[in-house]
Design a protein around this motif. Structure first.
Motif, short mmCIF file in Angstrom:
data_model
loop_
_atom_site.label_atom_id
_atom_site.label_comp_id
_atom_site.label_asym_id
_atom_site.label_seq_id
_atom_site.Cartn_x
_atom_site.Cartn_y
_atom_site.Cartn_z
N ALA A 33 0.83 -1.20 0.00
CA ALA A 33 0.00 0.00 0.00
C ALA A 33 0.87 1.26 0.00
CB ALA A 33 -0.93 0.00 1.20
N GLU A 34 1.92 1.25 0.79
CA GLU A 34 2.82 2.41 0.84
C GLU A 34 3.57 2.58 -0.49
OE1 GLU A 34 5.42 2.30 4.20
OE2 GLU A 34 3.78 1.82 5.57
N ARG A 35 3.96 1.45 -1.08
CA ARG A 35 4.68 1.50 -2.35
C ARG A 35 3.78 2.06 -3.46
NH1 ARG A 35 6.37 -3.45 -2.39
NH2 ARG A 35 4.65 -4.30 -3.59
N GLU A 36 2.53 1.61 -3.50
CA GLU A 36 1.60 2.12 -4.52
C GLU A 36 1.30 3.60 -4.30
OE1 GLU A 36 -1.73 -0.50 -4.45
OE2 GLU A 36 -0.65 -2.07 -5.54
N ALA A 37 1.20 4.03 -3.03
CA ALA A 37 0.99 5.44 -2.74
C ALA A 37 2.20 6.25 -3.20
CB ALA A 37 0.75 5.64 -1.25
N CYS A 38 3.37 5.69 -3.04
CA CYS A 38 4.60 6.36 -3.49
C CYS A 38 4.59 6.51 -5.01
CB CYS A 38 5.80 5.55 -3.04
SG CYS A 38 7.39 6.19 -3.60
N TYR A 39 4.21 5.46 -5.71
CA TYR A 39 4.13 5.53 -7.17
C TYR A 39 3.10 6.58 -7.61
CZ TYR A 39 6.99 1.34 -7.78
OH TYR A 39 8.02 0.44 -7.79
N GLN A 40 1.98 6.67 -6.92
CA GLN A 40 0.96 7.66 -7.27
C GLN A 40 1.47 9.08 -7.04
OE1 GLN A 40 -2.49 6.54 -5.04
NE2 GLN A 40 -3.04 4.88 -6.44
N ARG A 41 2.23 9.30 -5.97
CA ARG A 41 2.81 10.63 -5.72
C ARG A 41 3.81 10.99 -6.81
NH1 ARG A 41 3.12 8.65 -0.38
NH2 ARG A 41 5.31 8.17 -0.69
N GLN A 42 4.61 10.02 -7.22
CA GLN A 42 5.58 10.28 -8.28
C GLN A 42 4.87 10.59 -9.60
OE1 GLN A 42 8.27 6.97 -8.53
NE2 GLN A 42 9.68 7.87 -7.04
N ARG A 49 4.99 18.40 -13.56
CA ARG A 49 6.17 18.90 -14.26
C ARG A 49 5.93 18.95 -15.77
NH1 ARG A 49 8.95 15.27 -11.01
NH2 ARG A 49 9.16 13.90 -12.79
N GLN A 50 5.28 17.92 -16.30
CA GLN A 50 5.00 17.87 -17.73
C GLN A 50 4.07 18.99 -18.15
OE1 GLN A 50 3.19 14.21 -18.96
NE2 GLN A 50 3.59 14.57 -21.12
N LYS A 51 3.04 19.24 -17.35
CA LYS A 51 2.10 20.31 -17.66
C LYS A 51 2.80 21.67 -17.59
CE LYS A 51 -2.11 19.91 -16.37
NZ LYS A 51 -3.36 19.84 -15.60
N MET A 52 3.69 21.85 -16.61
CA MET A 52 4.41 23.10 -16.48
C MET A 52 5.35 23.30 -17.69
SD MET A 52 6.88 24.60 -13.41
CE MET A 52 7.06 22.99 -12.78
N ASN A 53 6.01 22.23 -18.13
CA ASN A 53 6.89 22.34 -19.29
C ASN A 53 6.11 22.65 -20.56
OD1 ASN A 53 9.22 21.88 -17.84
ND2 ASN A 53 9.24 19.68 -18.24
#
Length: 85
Positions: A33-42, A49-53
């Motif tokens: 669960a923590e790993r999937e939450a980490c992937y979602q944050r990334q 970042r992509q939208k800003m670029n």
């Protein structure tokens, strides 16, 4: 006393950017669960970042190309040349 304050200031300035600059390593997190939450944050950070670029690139003006009209006219003329004769 001044020396202690300078040391604390130096540690605070050198320690903060290192922690912020290193990306979060999700693959080393054991709990699923923590790993999937980490992937979602990334993923959310990557999309931001992509939208800003993209918005930054849209704001940049297109370079002025004075030869564009001449290039189009030349391309039109070249199309009429026999290529297999």
């Amino acid at each position: 006393m001044k020396r202690v304050s300078w040391i604390l200031l130096t540690v605070a300035l050198t320690g903060s950017p290192a922690a912020a600059a290193t990306p979060e390593q999700c693959r080393f997190i054991e709990a699923r669960a923590e790993r999937e939450a980490c992937y979602q944050r990334q993923e959310a950070a990557r999309l931001a970042r992509q939208k800003m670029n993209e918005s930054r690139q849209a704001e940049q003006p297109k370079p002025y190309e004075p030869m564009a009209a001449d290039d189009a006219q030349l391309a039109k003329a070249i199309r009429g040349i026999c290529r297999g004769c």
